[in-house]
Motif scaffolding. Structure first.
Motif, PDB file in Angstrom:
ATOM      1  N   ARG A 141      70.911  18.034  36.121  1.00 36.67           N
ATOM      2  CA  ARG A 141      69.708  18.366  36.003  1.00 36.67           C
ATOM      3  C   ARG A 141      69.532  19.811  36.427  1.00 36.67           C
ATOM      4  NH1 ARG A 141      66.452  13.922  38.259  1.00 36.67           N
ATOM      5  NH2 ARG A 141      64.751  15.300  38.304  1.00 36.67           N
ATOM      6  N   GLY A 142      70.643  20.552  36.267  1.00 39.42           N
ATOM      7  CA  GLY A 142      70.369  22.049  36.827  1.00 39.42           C
ATOM      8  C   GLY A 142      70.889  22.507  38.330  1.00 39.42           C
ATOM      9  N   LEU A 143      71.876  23.146  38.461  1.00 38.04           N
ATOM     10  CA  LEU A 143      72.098  23.490  39.716  1.00 38.04           C
ATOM     11  C   LEU A 143      72.056  25.195  39.640  1.00 38.04           C
ATOM     12  CD1 LEU A 143      73.659  23.486  42.484  1.00 38.04           C
ATOM     13  CD2 LEU A 143      75.897  23.579  41.212  1.00 38.04           C
ATOM     14  N   PHE A 144      71.468  25.674  40.608  1.00 36.11           N
ATOM     15  CA  PHE A 144      71.289  27.068  40.556  1.00 36.11           C
ATOM     16  C   PHE A 144      71.975  27.386  42.000  1.00 36.11           C
ATOM     17  CE2 PHE A 144      68.604  30.673  42.632  1.00 36.11           C
ATOM     18  CZ  PHE A 144      68.926  31.624  41.309  1.00 36.11           C
ATOM     19  N   TYR A 145      72.605  28.740  41.892  1.00 32.35           N
ATOM     20  CA  TYR A 145      73.235  29.111  42.971  1.00 32.35           C
ATOM     21  C   TYR A 145      72.851  30.715  42.908  1.00 32.35           C
ATOM     22  CZ  TYR A 145      76.692  31.652  46.091  1.00 32.35           C
ATOM     23  OH  TYR A 145      77.488  32.399  47.060  1.00 32.35           O
ATOM     24  N   SER A 146      72.327  31.218  43.997  1.00 32.02           N
ATOM     25  CA  SER A 146      71.683  32.731  43.865  1.00 32.02           C
ATOM     26  C   SER A 146      72.749  33.810  44.371  1.00 32.02           C
ATOM     27  CB  SER A 146      70.642  32.932  44.914  1.00 32.02           C
ATOM     28  OG  SER A 146      71.144  32.582  46.079  1.00 32.02           O
ATOM     29  N   GLY A 147      73.904  33.366  45.137  1.00 29.89           N
ATOM     30  CA  GLY A 147      74.590  34.501  45.526  1.00 29.89           C
ATOM     31  C   GLY A 147      73.644  35.132  46.394  1.00 29.89           C
ATOM     32  N   ASP A 148      73.882  36.543  46.611  1.00 31.26           N
ATOM     33  CA  ASP A 148      72.869  37.170  47.325  1.00 31.26           C
ATOM     34  C   ASP A 148      72.007  37.751  46.410  1.00 31.26           C
ATOM     35  OD1 ASP A 148      73.919  36.910  49.899  1.00 31.26           O
ATOM     36  OD2 ASP A 148      75.000  38.786  49.727  1.00 31.26           O
ATOM     37  N   TRP A 149      70.726  37.455  46.475  1.00 29.98           N
ATOM     38  CA  TRP A 149      69.734  38.224  45.540  1.00 29.98           C
ATOM     39  C   TRP A 149      68.283  39.040  46.213  1.00 29.98           C
ATOM     40  CZ3 TRP A 149      64.446  35.906  44.942  1.00 29.98           C
ATOM     41  CH2 TRP A 149      64.178  34.839  46.106  1.00 29.98           C
ATOM     42  N   SER A 150      67.637  39.930  45.458  1.00 29.39           N
ATOM     43  CA  SER A 150      66.345  40.405  45.885  1.00 29.39           C
ATOM     44  C   SER A 150      65.561  40.734  44.663  1.00 29.39           C
ATOM     45  CB  SER A 150      66.976  41.740  46.575  1.00 29.39           C
ATOM     46  OG  SER A 150      65.564  42.436  46.619  1.00 29.39           O
ATOM     47  N   GLU A 151      64.221  40.559  44.748  1.00 30.51           N
ATOM     48  CA  GLU A 151      63.383  40.653  43.764  1.00 30.51           C
ATOM     49  C   GLU A 151      62.757  42.031  44.110  1.00 30.51           C
ATOM     50  OE1 GLU A 151      61.203  37.547  41.865  1.00 30.51           O
ATOM     51  OE2 GLU A 151      62.264  36.193  43.185  1.00 30.51           O
ATOM     52  N   GLU A 152      62.896  42.734  44.994  1.00 29.06           N
ATOM     53  CA  GLU A 152      62.261  44.087  45.264  1.00 29.06           C
ATOM     54  C   GLU A 152      62.686  45.285  45.251  1.00 29.06           C
ATOM     55  OE1 GLU A 152      59.710  42.753  49.299  1.00 29.06           O
ATOM     56  OE2 GLU A 152      62.112  42.651  49.831  1.00 29.06           O
ATOM     57  N   SER A 153      63.891  45.384  44.397  1.00 29.57           N
ATOM     58  CA  SER A 153      64.724  46.604  44.333  1.00 29.57           C
ATOM     59  C   SER A 153      63.906  47.386  42.979  1.00 29.57           C
ATOM     60  CB  SER A 153      66.181  46.107  44.080  1.00 29.57           C
ATOM     61  OG  SER A 153      66.792  47.277  43.702  1.00 29.57           O
ATOM     62  N   HIS A 154      64.157  48.573  43.278  1.00 27.64           N
ATOM     63  CA  HIS A 154      63.800  49.597  42.229  1.00 27.64           C
ATOM     64  C   HIS A 154      65.189  49.941  41.257  1.00 27.64           C
ATOM     65  CE1 HIS A 154      59.685  50.564  43.928  1.00 27.64           C
ATOM     66  NE2 HIS A 154      59.632  49.621  43.246  1.00 27.64           N
ATOM     67  N   TRP A 155      66.528  49.671  42.172  1.00 24.90           N
ATOM     68  CA  TRP A 155      67.460  50.192  41.689  1.00 24.90           C
ATOM     69  C   TRP A 155      68.417  49.278  40.754  1.00 24.90           C
ATOM     70  CZ3 TRP A 155      71.098  54.094  40.556  1.00 24.90           C
ATOM     71  CH2 TRP A 155      72.150  53.755  40.297  1.00 24.90           C
ATOM     72  N   PHE A 156      68.180  48.095  41.246  1.00 19.45           N
ATOM     73  CA  PHE A 156      68.634  46.758  40.688  1.00 19.45           C
ATOM     74  C   PHE A 156      67.703  46.012  39.948  1.00 19.45           C
ATOM     75  CE2 PHE A 156      71.767  47.266  44.449  1.00 19.45           C
ATOM     76  CZ  PHE A 156      72.826  47.487  43.831  1.00 19.45           C
ATOM     77  N   ALA A 157      68.034  45.301  39.057  1.00 21.06           N
ATOM     78  CA  ALA A 157      67.211  44.477  38.217  1.00 21.06           C
ATOM     79  C   ALA A 157      67.473  43.013  38.431  1.00 21.06           C
ATOM     80  CB  ALA A 157      67.388  44.572  36.722  1.00 21.06           C
ATOM     81  N   PHE A 158      66.311  42.187  38.441  1.00 19.86           N
ATOM     82  CA  PHE A 158      66.462  40.758  38.652  1.00 19.86           C
ATOM     83  C   PHE A 158      65.943  39.960  37.425  1.00 19.86           C
ATOM     84  CE2 PHE A 158      64.590  36.530  40.302  1.00 19.86           C
ATOM     85  CZ  PHE A 158      65.840  36.273  40.715  1.00 19.86           C
ATOM     86  N   ASP A 159      66.605  39.071  36.908  1.00 18.51           N
ATOM     87  CA  ASP A 159      66.426  38.054  35.956  1.00 18.51           C
ATOM     88  C   ASP A 159      65.768  36.968  36.344  1.00 18.51           C
ATOM     89  OD1 ASP A 159      67.142  39.962  33.821  1.00 18.51           O
ATOM     90  OD2 ASP A 159      69.277  39.664  34.205  1.00 18.51           O
ATOM     91  N   GLU A 160      64.843  36.255  35.789  1.00 20.33           N
ATOM     92  CA  GLU A 160      64.285  35.003  35.978  1.00 20.33           C
ATOM     93  C   GLU A 160      65.213  34.117  35.543  1.00 20.33           C
ATOM     94  OE1 GLU A 160      61.330  32.550  37.941  1.00 20.33           O
ATOM     95  OE2 GLU A 160      61.626  35.025  38.072  1.00 20.33           O
ATOM     96  N   PRO A 161      65.517  33.081  36.614  1.00 20.84           N
ATOM     97  CA  PRO A 161      66.570  32.026  36.111  1.00 20.84           C
ATOM     98  C   PRO A 161      65.719  30.756  35.637  1.00 20.84           C
ATOM     99  CG  PRO A 161      66.108  31.847  38.607  1.00 20.84           C
ATOM    100  CD  PRO A 161      65.439  33.166  38.169  1.00 20.84           C
ATOM    101  N   PRO A 162      66.599  29.895  35.088  1.00 13.69           N
ATOM    102  CA  PRO A 162      65.854  28.636  34.516  1.00 13.69           C
ATOM    103  C   PRO A 162      65.668  27.706  35.305  1.00 13.69           C
ATOM    104  CG  PRO A 162      68.540  28.797  33.754  1.00 13.69           C
ATOM    105  CD  PRO A 162      67.974  30.106  34.420  1.00 13.69           C
ATOM    106  N   ALA A 163      65.147  26.564  35.057  1.00 12.52           N
ATOM    107  CA  ALA A 163      64.575  25.616  36.083  1.00 12.52           C
ATOM    108  C   ALA A 163      65.968  24.924  36.634  1.00 12.52           C
ATOM    109  CB  ALA A 163      63.756  24.729  35.378  1.00 12.52           C
TER     110      ALA A 163
END
Length: 356
Positions: free
Chosen positions: A127-149
């Motif tokens: 029913r869904g396994l999410f692995y972020s690796g490393d991530w951030s939602e605060e960057s102006h250089w990199f983009a972040f996409d919203e993952p599914p449930a």
């Protein structure tokens, strides 16, 4: 029945390596080394593995790839991350944003806001396994996409319970820099904080990017959306047209702990000239290895964090948005500390095995 086994990454900032076993096969998610030299990739982690998935090209996620290649295993990663692999890799390209079917499992990927070509991964297992690796939602250089449930989430919690947002980090950095006379060396990973800090420091003084950083950032701008960067990143284009200026006020140079590359060369030159702590300073902004921590004992060497991982509020917010029933906080000490956080209905796991 499917299962996740965290081989490395629970309880410390160690190599990222997780085993996913499912009816269609056995996979590793990342194959890291370090970041400390005392934390190598273990070849026994490859036993019984059919394929390896690599989220991004930082050493604690990709550093064991030489062993994967020696074992002849296929590596699933993005085109940009694949450039960092040693020769001989059997690469199967995955999209920076997209979906594909592998071994009877649907893999969905999105930009992780952390590294060039870096992605989070979502598998339609349990029913869904999410692995972020490393991530951030605060960057102006990199983009972040919203993952599914997802029912189960394995998320980067490198900053543990630290709640300080990037806005405060930027203010702290600016205050420190304003008080430092002369030149300031900021050691950075070219595919990580180099672009972030360059964007932030533009207009605050002359800025020099060493050849490695400039080449990596120029390639990222040329690659477009596949690099995982934001629209704001293109503001750096004029800066990348100029050669490295070693006399600039701010020096952004590889490597991130000044153990090699231009950062080490410039630091050693300043030390020989007696400039360190006088009119030449070093500011570390990310995870400090033993080498960097030893340098920090010297006058003129400073630390202030620049967020490239999520603060606590972002961790908990993502867990809530995913709608997970249980999550594992990765890459941090004392994951049991999250038991005091009652702002999410998800059940905390900090054991090595999670059944999906």
């Amino acid at each position: 029945m499917a299962e996740v086994q965290v081989l490395s990454g629970v309880g410390d900032k160690g190599p990222a390596c997780l085993r996913v076993t499912h009816p269609g096969g056995c996979w590793l998610l990342d194959c890291g080394h370090g970041p400390e030299e005392s934390a190598p990739f273990r070849t026994e982690w490859l036993e019984g593995v059919d394929a390896v998935f690599i989220s991004h090209d930082h050493v604690d996620h990709i550093g064991g790839a030489v062993h994967v290649i020696a074992a002849g295993l296929p590596i699933y990663t993005t085109a940009i991350t694949a450039r960092a692999l040693p020769p001989g890799a059997r690469v199967s390209e995955i999209p920076v944003q997209g979906r594909m079917r592998i071994g009877g499992v649907t893999l969905t990927t999105g930009r992780n806001g952390h590294a060039l070509g870096g992605v989070w991964m979502h598998f339609d297992l349990g029913r869904g396994l999410f692995y972020s690796g490393d991530w951030s939602e605060e960057s102006h250089w990199f983009a972040f996409d919203e993952p599914p449930a997802a029912r189960t989430a394995l998320i980067d919690a490198s900053y543990h319970l630290d709640p300080v947002p990037q806005t405060r980090r930027k203010a702290d950095l600016d205050a420190l820099l304003a008080g430092l006379p002369g030149q300031v060396l900021l050691p950075v990973p070219p595919s990580g904080r180099a672009g972030e800090l360059a964007l932030h420091l533009m207009g605050q003084g002359s800025l020099g990017l060493d050849d490695t950083c400039r080449d990596v950032l120029a390639a990222a701008l040329g690659a477009g959306p596949s690099a995982g960067i934001s629209e704001a990143a293109h503001a750096l284009a004029p800066l990348l047209e100029h050669p490295f200026d070693p006399e600039a006020r701010f020096l952004l140079c590889d490597t991130p702990n000044a153990e090699a590359g231009a950062a080490r060369a410039l630091l050693e030159r300043a030390q020989r000239a007696g400039r360190l702590g006088r009119d030449f300073h070093v500011v570390f902004t990310g995870h400090m290895t033993a080498h960097a921590r030893a340098l920090a004992a010297h006058p003129g060497v400073h630390f202030t964090r620049w967020n490239v991982h999520p603060p606590l509020g972002d961790q908990l917010a993502l867990v809530d948005r995913l709608g997970v029933e249980r999550f594992v906080p990765l890459f941090c000490p004392l994951p049991e500390d999250y038991l005091v956080e009652d702002r999410t209905p998800a059940r905390l796991f900090f054991h090595e095995r999670v059944s999906l």
